[in-house]
Design a protein around this motif. Structure first.
Motif, PDB file in Angstrom:
ATOM      1  N   SER A   4       1.979   4.180   1.668  1.00 27.26           N
ATOM      2  CA  SER A   4       2.085   4.616   2.924  1.00 27.26           C
ATOM      3  C   SER A   4       2.361   6.376   2.970  1.00 27.26           C
ATOM      4  O   SER A   4       1.957   7.011   3.736  1.00 27.26           O
ATOM      5  N   ASP A   8       0.861  11.830   4.699  1.00 30.20           N
ATOM      6  CA  ASP A   8       0.759  10.348   5.252  1.00 30.20           C
ATOM      7  C   ASP A   8      -0.614   9.734   4.736  1.00 30.20           C
ATOM      8  O   ASP A   8      -1.650  10.433   5.078  1.00 30.20           O
ATOM      9  N   GLU A  46      -1.437   6.546   5.328  1.00 33.47           N
ATOM     10  CA  GLU A  46      -1.790   5.223   5.976  1.00 33.47           C
ATOM     11  C   GLU A  46      -3.382   5.082   6.475  1.00 33.47           C
ATOM     12  O   GLU A  46      -3.938   4.065   6.458  1.00 33.47           O
ATOM     13  N   LYS A  66       4.576   0.156   1.407  1.00 38.51           N
ATOM     14  CA  LYS A  66       4.602  -0.654   2.560  1.00 38.51           C
ATOM     15  C   LYS A  66       3.856  -1.890   2.398  1.00 38.51           C
ATOM     16  O   LYS A  66       2.892  -1.834   1.697  1.00 38.51           O
ATOM     17  N   TYR A 126       0.918  -1.236  -0.243  1.00 38.82           N
ATOM     18  CA  TYR A 126      -0.023   0.008  -0.262  1.00 38.82           C
ATOM     19  C   TYR A 126       0.959   1.314  -0.014  1.00 38.82           C
ATOM     20  O   TYR A 126       1.993   1.080   0.517  1.00 38.82           O
TER      21      TYR A 126
END
Length: 336
Positions: A273, A284, A286, A322, A271
């Motif tokens: 990150s 970011d 995530e 990641k 994915y």
């Protein structure tokens, strides 16, 4: 007119509706949809800009979408002028968009979209909600004319006098498919008031809308074809628009089987990150809304994420990836 399969439709009665992970499997294909539909930034009322014959149009998406994307005034003007957003109050036939049934009026506010994502807000009026009460409505059907994908991911958030719908068509491995320029059909019914003791007073009603989807995605697509040994795959391409990013992968049979075995609710596909912009800003990603898809027949996979900010796709310098095991890889887009 073909009605596509409805993959996921959520109705919520709280301020924040969270559509958790679900799983669809057919013909050796797995789609996992993770929608963390946070409405914490949404607001108490909708403001519609008054437009005079002599004044320049000031595009305003409503507090819901502008807050959801943290969109500045300038960004709202730019994307609307470019055709990536539609503000329905600016349309000449705006009054025809308002539909009243059972004393409840529903009126589309704005729609922001790209090739894969649609974000729509609809305002309601006519309901008298007491303290501690919440509105609710039933989604009967949503489909897109001309859409050929297998499924749609759909979630709905409710806050104050506004319903927010997110429609995701990213599951299709066909990278040439786009949602832009099509028509969105949405059928709603049974407006109700959920009381603080969770009892429900159903008012009823039916509302059907056929709404234009913006014609422009402002996306850039970069062919990568780069091996990522850290993640055991090849990244084929990346597509970035002002509101989302999509990564496509090529995988081997062995890796495909590994990814299929990863439990539901976990990221089986590497994915995004974070994104690093030219000015050093790190976005970011995530905890952003995301969806991923493994096509077992063709050994392809994709991962998409929708931002909580508006970005300039051309300003993205590099992408951090990641996987579930904590392995990482960085793709410098300057090399392509």
């Amino acid at each position: 007119m073909k009605k596509e399969n409805l993959f996921l439709a959520f109705n919520g009665v709280d301020d924040i509706l969270i559509a958790n992970c679900a799983k669809y499997q057919s013909n050796n294909k797995i789609i996992k949809f993770n929608k963390k539909f946070s409405m914490a930034a949404c607001i108490c009322l909708i403001l519609l800009t008054t437009i005079t014959a002599t004044a320049a149009i000031h595009h305003f998406w409503g507090r819901g979408l502008s807050s959801y994307f943290n969109a500045s005034d300038e960004q709202q003007q730019t994307l609307t002028d470019q055709g990536q957003a539609i503000v329905f109050s600016e349309e000449e036939d705006y009054s025809s968009y308002a539909i009243t049934d059972s004393g409840i009026t529903l009126t589309p506010v704005a729609i922001v979209a790209d090739d894969n994502k649609i974000n729509l807000t609809i305002k309601y009026s006519g309901a008298d909600l007491g303290e501690g009460c919440e509105p609710n409505i039933q989604i009967d059907d949503i489909y897109i004319q001309g859409y050929e994908g297998d499924t749609l991911g759909i979630s709905m958030g409710i806050r104050d006098d506004e319903f927010m719908f997110t429609i995701d068509g990213t599951d299709s491995i066909d990278s040439s498919m786009t949602l832009t320029g099509k028509m969105l059909h949405i059928e709603l019914s049974d407006f109700s008031i959920v009381n603080s003791d969770f009892s429900e007073d159903i008012i009823g009603g039916k509302w059907t809308f056929d709404l234009p989807i913006p014609e422009v995605s402002n996306a850039i697509e970069i062919e990568l074809n780069q091996q990522l040994p850290e993640l055991e795959c090849e990244v084929a391409s990346i597509k970035i628009s002002p509101i989302s990013a999509e990564m496509r992968y090529n995988i081997t049979e062995e890796v495909k089987e590994k990814w299929f075995e990863i439990p539901l609710g976990q990221q089986s596909v590497p994915y995004i990150s974070s994104l690093i912009l030219e000015d050093g800003t790190v976005i970011d990603c995530e905890d952003f809304d995301n969806l991923h898809d493994i096509d077992g027949l063709n050994n392809n996979a994709l991962y998409s994420v929708e931002f909580n900010n508006i970005i300039d796709p051309n300003s993205v310098k590099s992408v951090e990836l990641k996987d579930i095991n904590g392995n990482t890889a960085t793709i410098d887009l300057h090399n392509f």
